[in-house]
Design an enzyme around this catalytic site. Structure first.
Site, short mmCIF file in Angstrom:
data_model
loop_
_atom_site.label_atom_id
_atom_site.label_comp_id
_atom_site.label_asym_id
_atom_site.label_seq_id
_atom_site.Cartn_x
_atom_site.Cartn_y
_atom_site.Cartn_z
N TYR A 210 27.27 -46.97 88.43
CA TYR A 210 28.30 -47.69 87.52
C TYR A 210 28.32 -47.25 86.45
O TYR A 210 27.70 -46.79 85.61
CB TYR A 210 27.77 -49.14 87.80
CG TYR A 210 26.63 -49.49 86.71
CD1 TYR A 210 25.34 -49.38 87.38
CD2 TYR A 210 26.85 -50.25 85.65
CE1 TYR A 210 24.36 -49.67 86.40
CE2 TYR A 210 25.58 -50.33 84.69
CZ TYR A 210 24.34 -49.89 85.14
OH TYR A 210 23.39 -50.31 84.33
N TYR A 238 20.86 -42.19 83.47
CA TYR A 238 21.19 -43.11 82.40
C TYR A 238 21.99 -42.35 81.17
O TYR A 238 21.30 -41.29 80.67
CB TYR A 238 19.85 -43.84 81.75
CG TYR A 238 20.29 -45.14 80.97
CD1 TYR A 238 20.33 -46.39 81.62
CD2 TYR A 238 20.71 -44.99 79.43
CE1 TYR A 238 20.98 -47.45 80.88
CE2 TYR A 238 21.05 -46.11 78.88
CZ TYR A 238 21.20 -47.40 79.58
OH TYR A 238 21.48 -48.54 78.96
N PHE A 302 28.16 -50.10 76.74
CA PHE A 302 28.41 -49.01 77.49
C PHE A 302 27.41 -48.39 78.05
O PHE A 302 26.14 -48.15 77.38
CB PHE A 302 28.93 -47.78 76.32
CG PHE A 302 29.24 -46.54 77.03
CD1 PHE A 302 30.62 -45.87 77.18
CD2 PHE A 302 28.36 -45.73 77.54
CE1 PHE A 302 30.92 -44.97 77.80
CE2 PHE A 302 28.46 -44.51 77.99
CZ PHE A 302 29.75 -43.86 78.17
N GLU A 303 27.55 -48.37 79.45
CA GLU A 303 26.29 -47.93 80.09
C GLU A 303 27.08 -47.13 81.39
O GLU A 303 27.40 -47.92 82.26
CB GLU A 303 25.43 -49.17 80.44
CG GLU A 303 24.05 -48.99 81.24
CD GLU A 303 23.18 -50.26 80.96
OE1 GLU A 303 22.32 -50.45 80.41
OE2 GLU A 303 23.55 -51.17 82.05
N ILE A 304 26.33 -45.91 81.92
CA ILE A 304 26.49 -45.22 82.71
C ILE A 304 25.28 -44.85 83.58
O ILE A 304 24.36 -44.19 83.17
CB ILE A 304 27.56 -43.72 82.80
CG1 ILE A 304 28.71 -44.16 81.95
CG2 ILE A 304 27.75 -43.40 84.02
CD1 ILE A 304 29.78 -42.98 81.79
#
Ligand code: GDP
Ligand code: MN
Length: 405
Positions: A210, A238, A302-304
């Site tokens: 995500y 991450y 913000f995080e992938i």
């Protein structure tokens, strides 16, 4: 005594040459002169800078992430292509109906810079049902699929084991110390949900990666490769853009609770972990308040990430431990420090990636690379807020402990 004419001419000429040199030096481009500070332009880097830096690394020219990069080729990423090259991933937003305009702003930026090429679906979550207006306008803002989900009460409600009186007293005490949002129940609930609950929703059951997107953020740079596929191809779990310090009072017992957990579960600590990132004192006095945690964290708006991180045995047990300890309510543990501590301890640091090429802003901080694909932000600018905000920058601690990859 009269000066001979020849000497007068020579003197005048010398003066003119001197004047010419002076004017030339004065008018030359100041950036062409190599400053001992590494070329910092006045105005870009006000305030205190992180220790060990002579200049912000985002001032250095940079390009795309390393190959392999998966790109658009014909209709391989077309929105309605049932056999597209998209992998199992989604853009993910927790948002309120009232934040529709701000959500549209974030969507327009991310669609313009990236997602209109790759058409990854958007998955929206809310603790109350989304309005038709919200659904219609956000659906119209993308060619990709959109879906809307109400969070089950059991996922959002304050857990039954939280002592109401202790919680009320704690809120008051934290507010007195100036901890932002500490008196807002919904903020505590949101932090807990983002830490350890969101991936338990049915809508994400079969999803692997995500990209978290908040309302009112900006994206500045064209990105021409499939970012999710990049995570997979490069064995990353991450991805972040910024690391910052937190209010130490909001996480006072997070590190002591973490050490208790580690004492019971030493098997979860990764060999090649990033403990230094979590424990190196960045701001004097912080680690004393927090029992040893630097408060440096990946700024998770913000995080992938790969959801298997949070679904792992290590994180499941860790979150359970933290949840029972109650610090999401008795303090104001944020999902950013909680995710960061877990990633820093349980994950191999080589699996964490700094997306230097994704230009990003969430008020009041920026990640803005020196890259021809960006517009609307100033390379190397960390904040457009007050000077002291620069002291919250702890990117150097991550870079020193884990590098810039
Ligand atoms: P900040 O970034 O720490 O200042 O916190 P925000 O107010 O931006 O909240 C973080 C994210 O959670 C944003 O995407 C908000 O839209 C969302 N959020 C926060 N509180 C709630 C809430 O009570 N309900 C819903 N649906 N979303 C929330
Ligand atoms: Mn926010």
């Amino acid at each position: 005594m009269a000066i001979p004419k020849a000497m007068r001419v020579l003197g005048g000429a010398t003066f003119l040459v001197f004047l010419f040199v002076l004017v030339t030096l004065y008018r030359s481009d100041p950036t062409a002169i190599k400053l001992p500070t590494g070329g910092i332009k006045e105005g870009i880097l006000p305030g205190p800078r992180p220790q060990g830096w002579d200049h912000d690394p985002q001032l250095d020219p940079s390009g795309e992430a390393p190959e392999p990069l998966r790109r658009v080729n014909g209709n391989n990423y077309a929105p309605d292509n049932a056999n597209s090259d998209r992998i199992n991933a989604t853009l993910l937003s927790l948002v309120r109906n009232e934040e529709l305009a701000d959500m549209l702003q974030s969507m327009h930026d991310l669609e313009r810079t990236w997602n209109h090429k790759f058409n990854y679906p958007w998955t929206f979550f809310n603790d109350v049902p989304f309005t038709d207006d919200f659904k219609q306008k956000t659906t119209a803002a993308t060619n990709a699929k959109t879906s809307y989900h109400t969070i089950p009460k059991a996922h959002w409600d304050i857990p039954s084991w939280i002592n109401k009186d202790l919680y009320a007293a704690s809120k008051k005490a934290l507010a007195d110390k100036g901890v932002q949002y500490s008196e807002m129940d919904s903020y505590h609930q949101m932090c807990r949900w983002n830490s350890g609950v969101f991936y338990q929703h049915d809508a994400l059951k079969d999803v692997q990666y995500y990209w978290r997107v908040e309302p009112k953020v900006h994206f500045f740079c064209g990105v021409d490769y499939d970012v999710f596929r990049w995570m997979q191809d490069h064995n990353k779990t991450y991805g972040f853009t910024l690391t910052l310090l937190d209010s130490p009072d909001s996480v006072k017992s997070l590190w002591p609770e973490t050490l208790k957990f580690l004492a019971d579960h030493p098997e979860h600590e990764a060999k090649n972990n990033a403990k230094g990132f979590l424990t190196e004192e960045k701001e004097k006095g912080h680690n004393h308040i927090t029992g040893g945690y630097s408060t440096c964290h990946f700024w998770s708006n913000f995080e992938i990430a790969d959801l298997s991180l949070w679904r792992s045995k290590a994180y499941t047990q860790y979150f359970e431990h933290l949840d029972k300890a109650g610090g999401f309510f008795y303090e104001r543990w944020g999902d950013a420090p909680v995710h960061s501590v877990a990633v820093g301890l349980f994950e191999d640091k080589s699996k964490v990636h700094w997306f230097r090429d994704i230009g990003y802003q969430h008020i009041p901080f920026f990640n803005c690379p020196n890259n021809g694909k960006c517009s609307g932000c100033e390379p190397g600018r960390f904040t457009d807020g007050e000077d002291w905000l620069n002291s919250q920058d702890c990117r150097n601690v991550w870079f020193q402990n884990a590098g810039m990859d």
